[in-house]
Design a protein around this motif. Structure first.
Motif, PDB file in Angstrom:
ATOM      1  N   ILE A   5     125.189 -21.404 -10.104  1.00  0.00           N
ATOM      2  CA  ILE A   5     124.775 -22.540 -10.931  1.00  0.00           C
ATOM      3  C   ILE A   5     125.999 -23.444 -11.089  1.00  0.00           C
ATOM      4  N   ASN A   6     126.028 -24.519 -10.340  1.00  0.00           N
ATOM      5  CA  ASN A   6     127.187 -25.417 -10.371  1.00  0.00           C
ATOM      6  C   ASN A   6     126.921 -26.698 -11.147  1.00  0.00           C
ATOM      7  N   THR A   7     125.674 -27.138 -11.179  1.00  0.00           N
ATOM      8  CA  THR A   7     125.321 -28.380 -11.872  1.00  0.00           C
ATOM      9  C   THR A   7     124.055 -28.167 -12.681  1.00  0.00           C
ATOM     10  N   VAL A   8     123.750 -29.135 -13.532  1.00  0.00           N
ATOM     11  CA  VAL A   8     122.521 -29.075 -14.321  1.00  0.00           C
ATOM     12  C   VAL A   8     121.304 -29.059 -13.407  1.00  0.00           C
ATOM     13  N   ASP A   9     121.382 -29.768 -12.295  1.00  0.00           N
ATOM     14  CA  ASP A   9     120.255 -29.809 -11.361  1.00  0.00           C
ATOM     15  C   ASP A   9     119.911 -28.424 -10.807  1.00  0.00           C
ATOM     16  N   ASP A  10     120.891 -27.530 -10.784  1.00  0.00           N
ATOM     17  CA  ASP A  10     120.642 -26.181 -10.273  1.00  0.00           C
ATOM     18  C   ASP A  10     119.722 -25.378 -11.199  1.00  0.00           C
ATOM     19  N   LEU A  11     119.542 -25.847 -12.425  1.00  0.00           N
ATOM     20  CA  LEU A  11     118.652 -25.172 -13.365  1.00  0.00           C
ATOM     21  C   LEU A  11     117.194 -25.576 -13.166  1.00  0.00           C
ATOM     22  N   ARG A  12     116.973 -26.687 -12.534  1.00  0.00           N
ATOM     23  CA  ARG A  12     115.610 -27.203 -12.396  1.00  0.00           C
ATOM     24  C   ARG A  12     114.772 -26.274 -11.513  1.00  0.00           C
ATOM     25  N   GLY A  13     113.654 -25.840 -12.076  1.00  0.00           N
ATOM     26  CA  GLY A  13     112.750 -24.951 -11.350  1.00  0.00           C
ATOM     27  C   GLY A  13     113.187 -23.514 -11.322  1.00  0.00           C
ATOM     28  N   LEU A  14     114.350 -23.216 -11.900  1.00  0.00           N
ATOM     29  CA  LEU A  14     114.869 -21.840 -11.913  1.00  0.00           C
ATOM     30  C   LEU A  14     113.995 -20.982 -12.826  1.00  0.00           C
ATOM     31  N   LYS A  15     113.457 -19.912 -12.298  1.00  0.00           N
ATOM     32  CA  LYS A  15     112.639 -18.978 -13.091  1.00  0.00           C
ATOM     33  C   LYS A  15     113.562 -17.888 -13.653  1.00  0.00           C
ATOM     34  N   GLU A  69     114.062 -25.159 -21.379  1.00  0.00           N
ATOM     35  CA  GLU A  69     112.943 -25.839 -20.725  1.00  0.00           C
ATOM     36  C   GLU A  69     113.215 -27.334 -20.576  1.00  0.00           C
ATOM     37  N   GLN A  70     113.960 -27.888 -21.537  1.00  0.00           N
ATOM     38  CA  GLN A  70     114.257 -29.316 -21.495  1.00  0.00           C
ATOM     39  C   GLN A  70     115.107 -29.689 -20.276  1.00  0.00           C
ATOM     40  N   LEU A  71     115.781 -28.692 -19.698  1.00  0.00           N
ATOM     41  CA  LEU A  71     116.629 -28.934 -18.524  1.00  0.00           C
ATOM     42  C   LEU A  71     115.925 -28.547 -17.231  1.00  0.00           C
ATOM     43  N   GLY A  72     114.641 -28.262 -17.324  1.00  0.00           N
ATOM     44  CA  GLY A  72     113.859 -27.941 -16.143  1.00  0.00           C
ATOM     45  C   GLY A  72     113.769 -26.470 -15.811  1.00  0.00           C
ATOM     46  N   LEU A  73     114.460 -25.608 -16.568  1.00  0.00           N
ATOM     47  CA  LEU A  73     114.381 -24.169 -16.341  1.00  0.00           C
ATOM     48  C   LEU A  73     112.996 -23.669 -16.740  1.00  0.00           C
ATOM     49  N   VAL A  74     112.505 -22.655 -16.040  1.00  0.00           N
ATOM     50  CA  VAL A  74     111.182 -22.090 -16.319  1.00  0.00           C
ATOM     51  C   VAL A  74     111.365 -20.704 -16.927  1.00  0.00           C
ATOM     52  N   PRO A  75     111.299 -20.572 -18.278  1.00  0.00           N
ATOM     53  CA  PRO A  75     111.545 -19.272 -18.914  1.00  0.00           C
ATOM     54  C   PRO A  75     110.415 -18.289 -18.642  1.00  0.00           C
ATOM     55  N   GLN A  76     110.795 -17.028 -18.487  1.00  0.00           N
ATOM     56  CA  GLN A  76     109.840 -15.952 -18.235  1.00  0.00           C
ATOM     57  C   GLN A  76     110.039 -14.864 -19.292  1.00  0.00           C
ATOM     58  N   GLN A  77     108.937 -14.394 -19.862  1.00  0.00           N
ATOM     59  CA  GLN A  77     108.995 -13.305 -20.828  1.00  0.00           C
ATOM     60  C   GLN A  77     108.682 -12.000 -20.100  1.00  0.00           C
ATOM     61  N   ILE A  78     109.692 -11.181 -19.889  1.00  0.00           N
ATOM     62  CA  ILE A  78     109.537  -9.933 -19.135  1.00  0.00           C
ATOM     63  C   ILE A  78     110.230  -8.816 -19.904  1.00  0.00           C
ATOM     64  N   ALA A  79     109.547  -7.689 -20.050  1.00  0.00           N
ATOM     65  CA  ALA A  79     110.131  -6.539 -20.736  1.00  0.00           C
ATOM     66  C   ALA A  79     111.340  -6.022 -19.970  1.00  0.00           C
ATOM     67  N   GLY A  80     112.287  -5.434 -20.713  1.00  0.00           N
ATOM     68  CA  GLY A  80     113.533  -4.985 -20.109  1.00  0.00           C
ATOM     69  C   GLY A  80     113.339  -4.078 -18.905  1.00  0.00           C
ATOM     70  N   GLY A  81     112.382  -3.164 -18.987  1.00  0.00           N
ATOM     71  CA  GLY A  81     112.172  -2.208 -17.914  1.00  0.00           C
ATOM     72  C   GLY A  81     111.602  -2.807 -16.649  1.00  0.00           C
ATOM     73  N   ASP A  82     111.102  -4.046 -16.729  1.00  0.00           N
ATOM     74  CA  ASP A  82     110.486  -4.686 -15.566  1.00  0.00           C
ATOM     75  C   ASP A  82     111.383  -5.744 -14.918  1.00  0.00           C
ATOM     76  N   ILE A  83     112.543  -5.995 -15.500  1.00  0.00           N
ATOM     77  CA  ILE A  83     113.386  -7.090 -15.013  1.00  0.00           C
ATOM     78  C   ILE A  83     113.915  -6.808 -13.617  1.00  0.00           C
ATOM     79  N   TYR A  84     114.378  -5.593 -13.377  1.00  0.00           N
ATOM     80  CA  TYR A  84     114.988  -5.272 -12.082  1.00  0.00           C
ATOM     81  C   TYR A  84     114.019  -5.558 -10.939  1.00  0.00           C
ATOM     82  N   GLN A  85     112.794  -5.072 -11.056  1.00  0.00           N
ATOM     83  CA  GLN A  85     111.822  -5.274  -9.976  1.00  0.00           C
ATOM     84  C   GLN A  85     111.521  -6.749  -9.769  1.00  0.00           C
TER      85      GLN A  85
END
Length: 365
Positions: free
Chosen positions: A165-175, A187-203
């Motif tokens: 992540i080098n610039t703000v643009d690198d956040l756009r569309g990032l899940k 979200e205001q910077l284009g990032l797409v937040p995901q709600q995932i339980a801790g045990g499921d993050i690795y997969q």
């Protein structure tokens, strides 16, 4: 009076005294058993361990008469249901992070962590001495909850990323797997937040379902193996500069306690709060070296990226403050103290720590 007569009478008096003393002690220290629902699994020994600490401290101080039995997430209610369980009296206590419930009201998050708030020391100062805990409890009263600080991790890491992540643009569309309140800000910077339980993050990272994930910090992150699937490890976690966990207590149950039990409980919460941060400060240095040895590539968010996050956070705070009195009052108090705190922090600690870091990098420590 002969010796035998004296000993007999003394024994009788002693027995009578014991008989009289027992009910008095029982009245002072009645037997009370509570259940505590944790939002955390037992595998998080640093965080879940605070509930074990509370149990041990309270039990030892009351000769085993006041017992607060902890239960891991899911054993009584789910991790995100502990707040409701305390409110309705299903359990008397919970150990949790207030920002889990920000969807009910964003003020919940202010007691834990929001982007660009206070460090761990700043949070302790604000909560204990700056009226922060009183403001938090004024808000929580409507939910029949009284809360006391119950731990802190210190500043968390910014997360694991599959690409740089080098610039703000690198956040756009990032899940990215990220907590709810911080996710709303980003979200205001284009990032797409995901709600995932801790045990499921690795997969999710391994399969490319998400591009990044924040969890906690080196000690806890190492256990989940993120370094194998997302090698770029960013700092700092500006959304959690000093996240404070809390013990929540049902106000009716707390109010019914004898005054000495209330004092023991508050003191035990203080001890658990300090001990959690001490554990993280002790364990993280070793863990970060281990992660780097496993291939983690440390990166730091640029000032431009953090400035964009800072501005987005301020817009969010203005939005909530305009319509939510509890939020406006508590965030206003945090802002006022934050300015004073960082004026002082840069004078002594910052300069001392900076010099010691230079010496460490020179190999002099």
């Amino acid at each position: 009076m002969d010796r035998r007569s004296f000993l007999t009478k003394t024994a009788v008096v002693g027995a009578a005294a014991s008989t009289l003393a027992a009910p008095a002690i029982a009245q002072t220290n009645p037997r009370i058993t509570w259940r505590l629902a944790s939002s955390f699994p037992k595998s998080l020994d640093t965080i879940y361990g605070a509930a074990d600490d509370l149990y041990n401290f309270v039990s030892e101080a009351t000769d085993g008469n006041f017992v607060i039995q902890p239960f891991a997430a899911g054993e009584i209610v789910g991790a995100l249901q502990v707040h409701d369980a305390v409110t309705d009296g299903t359990v008397e206590a919970a150990h949790t992070a207030g920002y889990y419930f920000w969807g009910k009201d964003p003020t919940f998050a202010l007691g834990c962590a929001v982007p660009f708030s206070l460090s761990s020391r700043g949070m302790n100062a604000f909560m204990y001495e700056g009226g922060g805990n009183e403001l938090y409890n004024e808000f929580l009263a409507q939910y029949k909850i009284i809360a006391f600080p119950g731990g802190n991790s210190g500043t968390q890491m910014g997360g694991w990323f599959r690409r740089e992540i080098n610039t703000v643009d690198d956040l756009r569309g990032l899940k990215m797997r990220i907590g709810g309140f911080a996710g709303k800000v980003l979200e205001q910077l284009g990032l797409v937040p995901q709600q995932i339980a801790g045990g499921d993050i690795y997969q999710a990272l391994e399969r490319g379902t998400i591009d990044a994930a924040e969890w906690i910090g080196p000690y806890d992150d190492e256990k989940l193996g993120f370094v194998k699937v997302a090698p770029y490890y960013y700092a700092p976690g500006v959304w959690e500069g000093g996240p404070m966990w809390h013990f929540y207590f049902n106000t009716d149950a707390y109010g019914a306690l004898p005054e000495n039990y209330k004092s023991v409980l508050r003191t035990a919460c203080d001890a658990a709060n300090v001990r959690m941060l001490s554990k993280y400060d002790y364990k993280n240095p070793t863990a970060i070296k281990t992660l780097v040895g496993q291939g983690a590539q440390l990166r730091w968010f640029s000032k431009d990226v953090m400035d964009a996050m800072f501005d987005a956070a301020n817009r969010t705070y203005e939005e909530y403050s305009a319509t939510n009195t509890h939020f406006a009052n508590m965030w206003g108090a945090i802002k006022d103290f934050r300015s004073e705190y960082y004026t002082w922090a840069q004078i002594a600690d910052y300069n001392y720590d900076t010099y010691m870091m230079i010496k460490q990098n020179e190999g002099a420590l």
